[in-house]
Design a protein around this motif. Structure first.
Motif, mmCIF file in Angstrom:
data_model
loop_
_atom_site.group_PDB
_atom_site.id
_atom_site.type_symbol
_atom_site.label_atom_id
_atom_site.label_comp_id
_atom_site.label_asym_id
_atom_site.label_seq_id
_atom_site.Cartn_x
_atom_site.Cartn_y
_atom_site.Cartn_z
ATOM 1 N N GLU A 31 -5.850 -44.432 39.214
ATOM 2 C CA GLU A 31 -5.670 -45.666 38.439
ATOM 3 C C GLU A 31 -6.592 -46.774 38.928
ATOM 4 O O GLU A 31 -7.238 -47.478 38.134
ATOM 5 N N VAL A 32 -6.628 -46.959 40.232
ATOM 6 C CA VAL A 32 -7.438 -48.045 40.792
ATOM 7 C C VAL A 32 -8.923 -47.767 40.569
ATOM 8 O O VAL A 32 -9.699 -48.682 40.243
ATOM 9 N N MET A 33 -9.344 -46.525 40.740
ATOM 10 C CA MET A 33 -10.745 -46.180 40.499
ATOM 11 C C MET A 33 -11.133 -46.451 39.050
ATOM 12 O O MET A 33 -12.220 -46.984 38.766
ATOM 13 N N ALA A 34 -10.266 -46.113 38.119
ATOM 14 C CA ALA A 34 -10.552 -46.367 36.705
ATOM 15 C C ALA A 34 -10.648 -47.869 36.434
ATOM 16 O O ALA A 34 -11.546 -48.331 35.717
ATOM 17 N N ALA A 35 -9.720 -48.643 37.024
ATOM 18 C CA ALA A 35 -9.734 -50.089 36.818
ATOM 19 C C ALA A 35 -10.995 -50.725 37.372
ATOM 20 O O ALA A 35 -11.477 -51.751 36.860
ATOM 21 N N GLY B 138 -22.889 -41.830 44.422
ATOM 22 C CA GLY B 138 -23.830 -42.859 44.004
ATOM 23 C C GLY B 138 -23.240 -44.020 43.243
ATOM 24 O O GLY B 138 -23.980 -44.755 42.578
ATOM 25 N N GLN B 139 -21.920 -44.221 43.333
ATOM 26 C CA GLN B 139 -21.278 -45.350 42.667
ATOM 27 C C GLN B 139 -20.735 -46.329 43.722
ATOM 28 O O GLN B 139 -19.588 -46.750 43.692
ATOM 29 N N GLY B 140 -21.620 -46.702 44.651
ATOM 30 C CA GLY B 140 -21.228 -47.545 45.764
ATOM 31 C C GLY B 140 -20.784 -48.936 45.371
ATOM 32 O O GLY B 140 -19.919 -49.528 46.026
ATOM 33 N N THR B 141 -21.344 -49.487 44.304
ATOM 34 C CA THR B 141 -20.937 -50.823 43.856
ATOM 35 C C THR B 141 -19.478 -50.825 43.425
ATOM 36 O O THR B 141 -18.720 -51.751 43.737
ATOM 37 N N VAL B 142 -19.082 -49.785 42.719
ATOM 38 C CA VAL B 142 -17.680 -49.654 42.308
ATOM 39 C C VAL B 142 -16.798 -49.467 43.535
ATOM 40 O O VAL B 142 -15.711 -50.043 43.635
ATOM 41 N N ALA B 143 -17.247 -48.665 44.481
ATOM 42 C CA ALA B 143 -16.493 -48.441 45.710
ATOM 43 C C ALA B 143 -16.257 -49.753 46.449
ATOM 44 O O ALA B 143 -15.161 -50.003 46.961
ATOM 45 N N ASP B 144 -17.269 -50.611 46.507
ATOM 46 C CA ASP B 144 -17.119 -51.903 47.181
ATOM 47 C C ASP B 144 -16.107 -52.786 46.463
ATOM 48 O O ASP B 144 -15.351 -53.530 47.109
ATOM 49 N N ARG B 145 -16.057 -52.717 45.143
ATOM 50 C CA ARG B 145 -15.049 -53.481 44.387
ATOM 51 C C ARG B 145 -13.647 -53.024 44.767
ATOM 52 O O ARG B 145 -12.734 -53.836 44.939
ATOM 53 N N ILE B 146 -13.475 -51.726 44.902
ATOM 54 C CA ILE B 146 -12.165 -51.187 45.284
ATOM 55 C C ILE B 146 -11.778 -51.663 46.670
ATOM 56 O O ILE B 146 -10.642 -52.100 46.909
ATOM 57 N N ARG B 147 -12.702 -51.599 47.614
ATOM 58 C CA ARG B 147 -12.390 -52.017 48.977
ATOM 59 C C ARG B 147 -12.020 -53.500 49.036
ATOM 60 O O ARG B 147 -11.119 -53.884 49.790
ATOM 61 N N ARG B 148 -12.690 -54.315 48.246
ATOM 62 C CA ARG B 148 -12.339 -55.748 48.215
ATOM 63 C C ARG B 148 -10.945 -55.952 47.643
ATOM 64 O O ARG B 148 -10.164 -56.773 48.149
ATOM 65 N N ALA B 149 -10.625 -55.229 46.578
ATOM 66 C CA ALA B 149 -9.304 -55.375 45.957
ATOM 67 C C ALA B 149 -8.201 -54.935 46.910
ATOM 68 O O ALA B 149 -7.156 -55.591 47.024
ATOM 69 N N CYS C 203 -3.589 -54.058 42.848
ATOM 70 C CA CYS C 203 -5.021 -53.737 42.947
ATOM 71 C C CYS C 203 -5.674 -53.734 41.573
ATOM 72 O O CYS C 203 -6.793 -54.267 41.400
ATOM 73 N N ARG C 204 -5.017 -53.154 40.587
ATOM 74 C CA ARG C 204 -5.561 -53.147 39.220
ATOM 75 C C ARG C 204 -5.733 -54.563 38.699
ATOM 76 O O ARG C 204 -6.766 -54.887 38.098
ATOM 77 N N ASP C 205 -4.740 -55.416 38.941
ATOM 78 C CA ASP C 205 -4.820 -56.796 38.476
ATOM 79 C C ASP C 205 -6.005 -57.523 39.131
ATOM 80 O O ASP C 205 -6.731 -58.294 38.472
ATOM 81 N N LEU C 206 -6.203 -57.290 40.427
ATOM 82 C CA LEU C 206 -7.304 -57.946 41.133
ATOM 83 C C LEU C 206 -8.660 -57.475 40.627
ATOM 84 O O LEU C 206 -9.658 -58.209 40.708
ATOM 85 N N LEU C 207 -8.702 -56.264 40.110
ATOM 86 C CA LEU C 207 -9.946 -55.715 39.585
ATOM 87 C C LEU C 207 -10.216 -56.200 38.155
ATOM 88 O O LEU C 207 -11.282 -55.914 37.595
ATOM 89 N N GLY C 208 -9.256 -56.907 37.602
ATOM 90 C CA GLY C 208 -9.480 -57.489 36.273
ATOM 91 C C GLY C 208 -9.247 -56.533 35.151
ATOM 92 O O GLY C 208 -9.695 -56.723 34.032
#
Length: 335
Positions: free
Chosen positions: A24-28, A291-302, A330-335
Motif C-alpha cells: 500500500e505504501v509503495m503504491a501511494a 532503479g526507483q530510488g526517488t520513490v524509495a526516498d519518499r517512502i523513507r521520509r514518510a 504513511c499513505r496520507d503523508l505521501l499525498g
C-alpha cells in the motif's frame, strides 16, 4: 500499471499484514511495480504439500527480485521455506540495516545508522552437525572458505561505495578461531585493498558488542560471518528500540529478495498490532535495487515523519496505533 515485475510472497503469521502494508505504501509513493503474487510458507504446504511450490520457485528464478514476508522454519514436517528461497537465487549475502528514529519506545542512540552484511552460505549454519548415538553430545562443524569470504567482502565493499559509506568493520573471533575466523579475516582484509577509498578495520566480536552498546554512532557497516551477524542484528535492533524497524535483503547471482529482519510472530497474526516499518523499508530497498530510488526516498521520509509524530505508531514504538493506522498515516503523508 506497467512497471518492473517483482515477486510478492506474503508469508506466515504477521507476514500478510506487514507485506500488505508495504504494498500500500509503495503504491501511494508512486512505485511502478507489477506484483506477481505467489504462495510460500505454511499455507502453501497445507494446500500444495510443498512450502515453496514449483511455480513459486520458477517465478523467483525467472523474475529475480521480490518482497517476501516472514515465514516460520519448523523443527519438523517440512524443509524451511526461507532456506529453499535462498537456494533459488543462490543467495550469499544478507544485508540488514538499523537506524535511529525518535519515538516513544526504547530508542537510545540518535545518529545510529548501521548496516550489517553477513555471509549466508557458511559458518555453523551450513548444517554440518550431528548428535552422538547416546544423544548426549552435539557436534557442529564450522566451515569457512576463502572463496566465500572474498565474495561477501567484495559485495560489502561495493555496497559501501554505492551507498556513500566510508567505514567497514570486520567482526570476528580470529584469535581463538584461527582456522575459520582467521581465514575469514585474512581474506576480507586482502579484498579490502582493492577499495582504497574505504577505511576497513577489524574488531573481535566481544569488544565490538561492548562498543556498540556504549556508542554505535562511529560504525557504518559491519561485515561478519553468518552467526555473529545475526547476533549483532539483535544487539542493534535493541539499540534502535525494536526489531520491527529493521529492513533487509538477501542477494545472490540469481537475484535479490527483500524482507524485514523479524520473524513471523504467529501469536500476533490478525491482531493489527504488528509494526510494518521493517517490511515497508524493505520495499524501499527493493525500489532502490530496481532503479526507483526517488520513490524509495519518499517512502523513507514518510516513515520517519509518521514515527516522529507518534500518534499512529505501534506499541513497540511507544504509540497506541496498529498496523492499519500506521499504514494509513504513511499513505496520507505521501499525498
Amino acid at each position: 500499471m506497467s512497471g518492473v515485475s517483482a515477486v510478492l510472497i506474503r508469508g506466515d503469521g504477521i507476514g500478510p499484514e506487514v507485506v500488505g502494508s508495504a504494498v500500500e505504501v509503495m503504491a501511494a509513493a508512486g512505485a511502478e511495480i507489477d506484483w506477481v503474487d505467489l504462495p510460500a510458507g505454511a499455507a502453501a504446504y497445507e494446500e500444495f504439500g510443498d512450502p515453496v511450490p514449483p511455480r513459486t520457485r520458477e517465478a523467483v528464478r525467472e523474475i529475480g527480485v521480490g518482497l517476501k514476508g516472514p515465514m516460520g522454519n519448523p523443527m519438523s514436517g517440512y524443509a524451511g521455506p526461507n532456506q529453499t528461497l535462498r537456494g533459488v537465487i543462490e543467495a550469499f549475502a544478507n544485508v540488514r540495516s538499523v537506524r535511529h528514529y525518535p519515538h516513544g519506545g526504547h530508542a537510545r542512540w540518535p545518529g545510529l545508522d548501521v548496516a550489517i552484511i553477513r555471509d549466508q552460505t557458511e559458518d555453523l549454519t551450513r548444517g554440518a552437525s550431528q548428535r552422538t548415538a547416546d544423544g548426549d553430545t552435539g557436534i557442529a562443524m564450522k566451515v569457512t572458505t576463502r572463496t566465500a569470504a572474498e565474495r561477501v567482502t567484495r559485495f560489502a565493499c561495493t555496497w559501501a561505495v554505492e551507498h556513500g559509506q566510508e567505514r567497514i568493520t570486520i567482526g570476528h573471533l580470529a584469535p581463538s578461531q584461527r582456522a575459520t575466523d582467521g581465514l575469514f579475516l585474512e581474506s576480507a582484509l586482502a579484498v579490502a585493498t582493492e577499495f582504497p577509498s574505504l577505511s576497513v578495520r577489524e574488531e573481535a566480536v566481544d569488544p565490538l558488542c561492548t562498543h556498540l552498546l556504549q556508542d554505535p554512532t562511529g560504525y557504518q557497516i559491519l561485515l561478519t560471518p553468518n552467526v555473529y551477524g545475526g547476533i549483532l542484528c539483535g544487539v542493534l535492533a535493541g539499540l534502535a528500540g525494536s526489531v520491527g524497524l529493521m529492513p533487509g535483503g538477501i542477494f545472490g547471482p540469481g537475484g535479490a529478495l527483500f524482507e524485514a529482519g523479524h520473524g513471523s510472530a504467529p501469536k500476533y497474526a490478525g491482531a493489527d498490532t504488528a509494526n510494518p516499518v521493517g517490511c515497508i523499508l524493505s520495499g524501499a530497498m527493493l525500489l532502490d535495487h530496481v532503479g526507483q530510488g526517488t520513490v524509495a526516498d519518499r517512502i523513507r521520509r514518510a516513515v520517519h515523519d509518521a514515527i516522529v509524530e507518534g500518534s499512529s505508531s505501534t506499541r513497540d514504538l511507544g504509540g497506541g496505533g496498529g498496523t492499519t493506522a500506521f499504514t494509513k498515516r504513511c499513505r496520507d503523508l505521501l499525498g
